[in-house]
Design an enzyme around this catalytic site. Structure first.
Site, PDB file in Angstrom:
ATOM      1  N   HIS A 156      17.374  32.462 -14.286  1.00 25.53           N
ATOM      2  CA  HIS A 156      18.088  33.733 -15.088  1.00 25.53           C
ATOM      3  C   HIS A 156      17.066  34.901 -14.707  1.00 25.53           C
ATOM      4  CE1 HIS A 156      21.349  32.290 -17.229  1.00 25.53           C
ATOM      5  NE2 HIS A 156      20.371  31.324 -17.508  1.00 25.53           N
ATOM      6  N   ALA A 203       5.820  10.116 -14.404  1.00 24.47           N
ATOM      7  CA  ALA A 203       6.611  10.405 -15.654  1.00 24.47           C
ATOM      8  C   ALA A 203       6.246  11.682 -16.611  1.00 24.47           C
ATOM      9  CB  ALA A 203       6.638   9.126 -16.381  1.00 24.47           C
ATOM     10  N   LYS A 226      -3.319  13.144  -5.909  1.00 22.86           N
ATOM     11  CA  LYS A 226      -3.911  12.633  -4.688  1.00 22.86           C
ATOM     12  C   LYS A 226      -2.872  12.549  -3.661  1.00 22.86           C
ATOM     13  CE  LYS A 226      -3.881   7.697  -6.418  1.00 22.86           C
ATOM     14  NZ  LYS A 226      -4.759   6.631  -6.606  1.00 22.86           N
TER      15      LYS A 226
END
Length: 231
Positions: A156, A203, A226
């Site tokens: 936006h 995650a 890495k």
């Protein structure tokens, strides 16, 4: 029986092999569920479309089907919603799997239709994914993705403080995820991001910038941890 079913599954996944510990009841239940999914997949014949081995869970919904193309063995879990309100449609490659409650949505507004979503061959995406395509989303071949992936190829505008943000329009750059990437669960990818081939995203990461191929990245915001080439 097990050998026959294994041969059928290998049409979709040539490397598949049943675990020796698999019991007969679980196998029977698996066959029943997949048979029901295949029958539901045949429902696209009513739209004069070739299912190409499509497997559909319960409550799968398509919107604007003329703009949706799929390859062989598309598998959509329970309650998946696919909306191709778009300029260039949604394209699923061969052997694509999207887990239950996924949302594949190019646009939600009729006054500013978005671009496209393209998912390559042999891509598996976990449950509760949200794949937006307003600015364009591309996921390359052979990617594996955990649950709750969230892709938002749109932002936006907000610079004018005298006007409500929702009335200032949007900017769109698009998201591109390369081939052979591994994306962990609960990853969010924001507009303008390009992820190179062979990369891994940890995650829970929020990715707001681009990374080259074979990168291992993670964090909020994500940073390079890495490179796979230096391991």
């Amino acid at each position: 029986m097990k050998a026959i079913i294994q041969k059928i599954i290998q049409l979709r996944n040539p490397n598949f092999k049943f675990d020796e510990a698999l019991n007969s009841f679980a196998l029977f239940q698996f066959i029943w569920i997949q048979s029901c999914c295949m029958l539901r997949g045949m429902s696209v014949l009513l739209l004069f479309r070739n299912p190409k081995g499509m497997l559909l869970g319960k409550g799968v919904t398509f919107f604007n089907t003329p703009k949706i193309k799929w390859g062989k063995f598309l598998r959509l879990g329970n309650q998946v919603y696919v909306s191709a309100l778009s300029k260039n449609g949604i394209h699923f490659g061969d052997n694509v799997s999207i887990g239950a409650f996924g949302r594949v949505i190019v646009s939600t507004s009729l006054n500013d239709i978005g671009d496209t979503i393209v998912i390559g061959n042999n891509v598996g995406i976990g449950e509760f994914a949200y794949l937006g395509g307003a600015g364009g989303l591309e996921i390359g071949d052979e990617c594996i993705v955990g649950q709750y992936l969230s892709c938002h190829p749109e932002n936006h505008n907000y610079q004018d403080t005298s006007i409500s943000i929702r009335h200032q329009g949007v900017s769109r750059k698009g998201i591109k995820i390369g081939k052979n990437c591994w994306i962990g669960s609960k990853v969010t990818i924001l507009d303008g991001v390009h992820i190179g081939d062979g990369s891994i995203i940890a995650a829970g990461s929020v990715v707001n910038k681009s990374f080259p191929e074979n990168s291992i990245i993670g964090g909020v915001p994500a940073k390079l941890l890495k490179s796979r080439t230096n391991e």
